[in-house]
Design a protein around this motif. Structure first.
Motif, PDB file in Angstrom:
ATOM      1  N   GLN A   1       2.507   7.716  -5.553  1.00  0.00           N
ATOM      2  CA  GLN A   1       3.558   6.780  -5.945  1.00  0.00           C
ATOM      3  C   GLN A   1       3.639   5.595  -4.976  1.00  0.00           C
ATOM      4  N   ALA A   2       3.641   5.885  -3.676  1.00  0.00           N
ATOM      5  CA  ALA A   2       3.733   4.809  -2.685  1.00  0.00           C
ATOM      6  C   ALA A   2       2.487   3.934  -2.713  1.00  0.00           C
ATOM      7  N   THR A   3       1.320   4.553  -2.870  1.00  0.00           N
ATOM      8  CA  THR A   3       0.075   3.782  -2.925  1.00  0.00           C
ATOM      9  C   THR A   3       0.056   2.890  -4.151  1.00  0.00           C
ATOM     10  N   ALA A   4       0.487   3.417  -5.291  1.00  0.00           N
ATOM     11  CA  ALA A   4       0.526   2.626  -6.522  1.00  0.00           C
ATOM     12  C   ALA A   4       1.465   1.433  -6.380  1.00  0.00           C
ATOM     13  N   GLN A   5       2.609   1.634  -5.746  1.00  0.00           N
ATOM     14  CA  GLN A   5       3.547   0.530  -5.567  1.00  0.00           C
ATOM     15  C   GLN A   5       2.945  -0.574  -4.700  1.00  0.00           C
ATOM     16  N   ALA A   6       2.183  -0.191  -3.674  1.00  0.00           N
ATOM     17  CA  ALA A   6       1.523  -1.194  -2.833  1.00  0.00           C
ATOM     18  C   ALA A   6       0.487  -1.973  -3.641  1.00  0.00           C
ATOM     19  N   VAL A   7      -0.279  -1.268  -4.472  1.00  0.00           N
ATOM     20  CA  VAL A   7      -1.273  -1.936  -5.319  1.00  0.00           C
ATOM     21  C   VAL A   7      -0.589  -2.896  -6.284  1.00  0.00           C
ATOM     22  N   LEU A   8       0.461  -2.435  -6.936  1.00  0.00           N
ATOM     23  CA  LEU A   8       1.165  -3.271  -7.910  1.00  0.00           C
ATOM     24  C   LEU A   8       1.800  -4.487  -7.248  1.00  0.00           C
ATOM     25  N   ARG A   9       2.233  -4.331  -6.015  1.00  0.00           N
ATOM     26  CA  ARG A   9       2.794  -5.474  -5.285  1.00  0.00           C
ATOM     27  C   ARG A   9       1.743  -6.559  -5.093  1.00  0.00           C
ATOM     28  N   VAL A  10       0.533  -6.160  -4.728  1.00  0.00           N
ATOM     29  CA  VAL A  10      -0.543  -7.139  -4.544  1.00  0.00           C
ATOM     30  C   VAL A  10      -0.930  -7.771  -5.883  1.00  0.00           C
ATOM     31  N   LEU A  11      -1.019  -6.957  -6.930  1.00  0.00           N
ATOM     32  CA  LEU A  11      -1.399  -7.481  -8.243  1.00  0.00           C
ATOM     33  C   LEU A  11      -0.386  -8.491  -8.779  1.00  0.00           C
ATOM     34  N   SER A  12       0.866  -8.325  -8.412  1.00  0.00           N
ATOM     35  CA  SER A  12       1.920  -9.201  -8.940  1.00  0.00           C
ATOM     36  C   SER A  12       2.158 -10.442  -8.096  1.00  0.00           C
ATOM     37  N   ASP A  13       1.468 -10.558  -6.967  1.00  0.00           N
ATOM     38  CA  ASP A  13       1.718 -11.668  -6.040  1.00  0.00           C
ATOM     39  C   ASP A  13       0.392 -12.301  -5.620  1.00  0.00           C
ATOM     40  N   PRO A  14      -0.116 -13.280  -6.384  1.00  0.00           N
ATOM     41  CA  PRO A  14      -1.405 -13.906  -6.054  1.00  0.00           C
ATOM     42  C   PRO A  14      -1.440 -14.527  -4.659  1.00  0.00           C
ATOM     43  N   ALA A  15      -0.322 -15.077  -4.212  1.00  0.00           N
ATOM     44  CA  ALA A  15      -0.303 -15.686  -2.878  1.00  0.00           C
ATOM     45  C   ALA A  15      -0.496 -14.629  -1.795  1.00  0.00           C
ATOM     46  N   LEU A  16       0.161 -13.481  -1.965  1.00  0.00           N
ATOM     47  CA  LEU A  16      -0.009 -12.383  -1.009  1.00  0.00           C
ATOM     48  C   LEU A  16      -1.446 -11.886  -1.022  1.00  0.00           C
ATOM     49  N   ALA A  17      -2.011 -11.745  -2.220  1.00  0.00           N
ATOM     50  CA  ALA A  17      -3.392 -11.270  -2.333  1.00  0.00           C
ATOM     51  C   ALA A  17      -4.355 -12.210  -1.609  1.00  0.00           C
ATOM     52  N   ALA A  18      -4.176 -13.516  -1.809  1.00  0.00           N
ATOM     53  CA  ALA A  18      -5.060 -14.490  -1.164  1.00  0.00           C
ATOM     54  C   ALA A  18      -4.887 -14.467   0.354  1.00  0.00           C
ATOM     55  N   ASP A  19      -3.642 -14.333   0.808  1.00  0.00           N
ATOM     56  CA  ASP A  19      -3.380 -14.307   2.247  1.00  0.00           C
ATOM     57  C   ASP A  19      -4.017 -13.079   2.898  1.00  0.00           C
ATOM     58  N   LEU A  20      -3.836 -11.911   2.279  1.00  0.00           N
ATOM     59  CA  LEU A  20      -4.413 -10.687   2.845  1.00  0.00           C
ATOM     60  C   LEU A  20      -5.939 -10.742   2.833  1.00  0.00           C
ATOM     61  N   GLY A  21      -6.511 -11.277   1.747  1.00  0.00           N
ATOM     62  CA  GLY A  21      -7.967 -11.394   1.684  1.00  0.00           C
ATOM     63  C   GLY A  21      -8.511 -12.301   2.770  1.00  0.00           C
ATOM     64  N   GLY A  22      -7.841 -13.429   3.001  1.00  0.00           N
ATOM     65  CA  GLY A  22      -8.275 -14.340   4.054  1.00  0.00           C
ATOM     66  C   GLY A  22      -8.132 -13.741   5.439  1.00  0.00           C
ATOM     67  N   ARG A  23      -7.026 -13.026   5.659  1.00  0.00           N
ATOM     68  CA  ARG A  23      -6.827 -12.370   6.952  1.00  0.00           C
ATOM     69  C   ARG A  23      -7.909 -11.315   7.207  1.00  0.00           C
ATOM     70  N   GLY A  24      -8.238 -10.572   6.160  1.00  0.00           N
ATOM     71  CA  GLY A  24      -9.266  -9.549   6.309  1.00  0.00           C
ATOM     72  C   GLY A  24     -10.616 -10.148   6.652  1.00  0.00           C
ATOM     73  N   ARG A  25     -10.983 -11.240   5.985  1.00  0.00           N
ATOM     74  CA  ARG A  25     -12.264 -11.886   6.269  1.00  0.00           C
ATOM     75  C   ARG A  25     -12.308 -12.397   7.708  1.00  0.00           C
ATOM     76  N   ARG A  26     -11.225 -13.015   8.161  1.00  0.00           N
ATOM     77  CA  ARG A  26     -11.207 -13.509   9.540  1.00  0.00           C
ATOM     78  C   ARG A  26     -11.278 -12.357  10.539  1.00  0.00           C
ATOM     79  N   PHE A  27     -10.614 -11.253  10.217  1.00  0.00           N
ATOM     80  CA  PHE A  27     -10.676 -10.081  11.092  1.00  0.00           C
ATOM     81  C   PHE A  27     -12.105  -9.549  11.164  1.00  0.00           C
TER      82      PHE A  27
END
Length: 393
Positions: free
Chosen positions: A341-367
């Motif tokens: 349930q908690a994992t699904a909510q985290a996934v759905l949060r990313v799917l519903s927020d394109p700006a968050l998805a782009a930010d996390l993806g960019g942070r991951g690449r820089r890391f």
């Protein structure tokens, strides 16, 4: 410097091989002479020097495999490897795995030729770890043998590279000092995997542009039930959700999906080389690293995490083991409680927020570029070799 890397997995497969080969490529780029030895495996890896990486492969004939013996335990393969490495006289031998195909040749070179030996520890095999997930018979046979070899191969080595803090703590409890321990979680192949346009990648592989695709890549089957439970929860709330499974467990994934009523939403892909992995990862909206609350996950750091970061896609995982701390300290993804349930909510949060998805993806690449790139990791390992004390007998 001549460096010998010994793996217990058949050449071309397994997490141990991935770690060893990734380091070996970088050592070669830095001007070192690298030999990688292990049981026979993939047909395109034959004895001799690889033109692309420069690594020199060593492997005996696969007699043990033809006799249905596990390659890592086969005496024929063990003696074949011993016969091939004893004449190399390397300055360092780094073994990846505790089973005889890797640990015994390393110990032989350490004792007979006084070569410094570093043992890599990237999975917890004994009681409390992988052994706890085996059957009753498996725990008392292979599990018990793994536990003995796991400890012996670590305490007798001159140095130890460990994937997680839990393994480092276990090593200290066995009397191994901090000066002999290197924390080596994993790396990222940033030169082979790059952020790519999603639409072009999906068109190339015939995937619907409107689907919300979760990607799960890897070889371990231990987290598969939890993975499918998490996806089933996402699918219940997001009708466009699909799960792309990349690797050797695609058949098991379809079976697990059928048991949960989501088999028609699982997209299986066979294992692909790194040169093609990036375009599959680019198809995804969220990279999934399910880490169930299992003891064995305290001793694991998934190789695929570096691949996900390199691809520049948002990652969702769990707080189990070292991953939760890593994500919290560096804000490179979402780490949820280890429940579907908690994992699904985290996934759905990313799917519903394109700006968050782009930010996390960019942070991951820089890391990946700044902290996990294999050239950086290889430099740390070479520095560890240089300062390693000698004297374990």
């Amino acid at each position: 410097m001549r460096i010998l890397l010994l793996v217990q997995d058949p050449l071309g497969s397994g997490a141990n091989f991935t770690r060893a080969e990734s380091l070996g490529k970088e050592f070669e780029r830095l001007g070192h002479e690298v030999w990688l030895a292990g049981p026979p495996g993939r047909s395109d890896i034959t004895p001799g020097r690889d033109r692309a990486s420069g690594i020199r492969w060593l492997s005996p004939p696969g007699l043990g495999r033809r006799l249905l013996l596990p390659a890592a335990f086969s005496p024929w393969i063990l003696f074949g490897i011993l016969g091939r490495v004893r004449a190399l006289h390397p300055q360092i031998v780094h073994s990846f795995g505790h089973r005889p195909a890797a640990s015994i040749p390393a110990r032989f070179l350490q004792r007979r030729q006084h070569i410094r030996h570093v043992a890599d520890w990237s999975d917890w095999w004994g009681a409390g770890g992988i052994a706890a997930e085996r059957s009753w018979l498996g725990r008392r046979t292979v599990g018990a043998l793994d536990e003995v070899l796991e400890r012996w191969s670590r305490v007798t080595a001159d140095g130890l590279s460990v994937a997680t803090r839990h393994l480092a703590a276990m090593a200290r409890s066995w009397g191994i000092g901090d000066e002999r321990i290197l924390l080596l979680p994993g790396g990222a192949r940033i030169d082979e995997i790059h952020p790519l346009p999603q639409e072009a990648a999906r068109r190339k592989h015939g995937l619907d542009l409107g689907d919300r695709i979760l990607v799960h890549a890897g070889q371990s089957a231990f987290d598969l039930p939890f993975t499918m439970d998490c996806f089933a929860e996402v699918a219940r709330q997001e009708p466009r959700a699909k799960l792309m499974v990349i690797g050797d467990n695609r058949g098991l994934s379809l079976l697990a999906g059928r048991q949960r009523g989501v088999q028609d939403r699982v997209i299986p892909f066979r294992h692909v080389p790194y040169s093609h992995l990036g375009e599959l990862l680019a198809c995804g909206d969220v990279m999934l690293v399910p880490f169930a609350n299992l003891g064995l996950n305290l001793g694991r750091f998934p190789n695929r995490l570096g691949d996900y970061f390199a691809a520049g896609r948002p990652v969702v995982t769990n707080t189990t083991g070292d991953l939760g701390r890593l994500f919290e300290e560096n804000a490179i993804g979402l780490a949820a409680e280890a429940t579907p349930q908690a994992t699904a909510q985290a996934v759905l949060r990313v799917l519903s927020d394109p700006a968050l998805a782009a930010d996390l993806g960019g942070r991951g690449r820089r890391f990946a570029e700044q902290r996990m790139a294999w050239p950086i990791v290889a430099g740390e390992v070479l520095a560890f070799y240089d300062r390693l004390p000698r004297g374990v007998e």
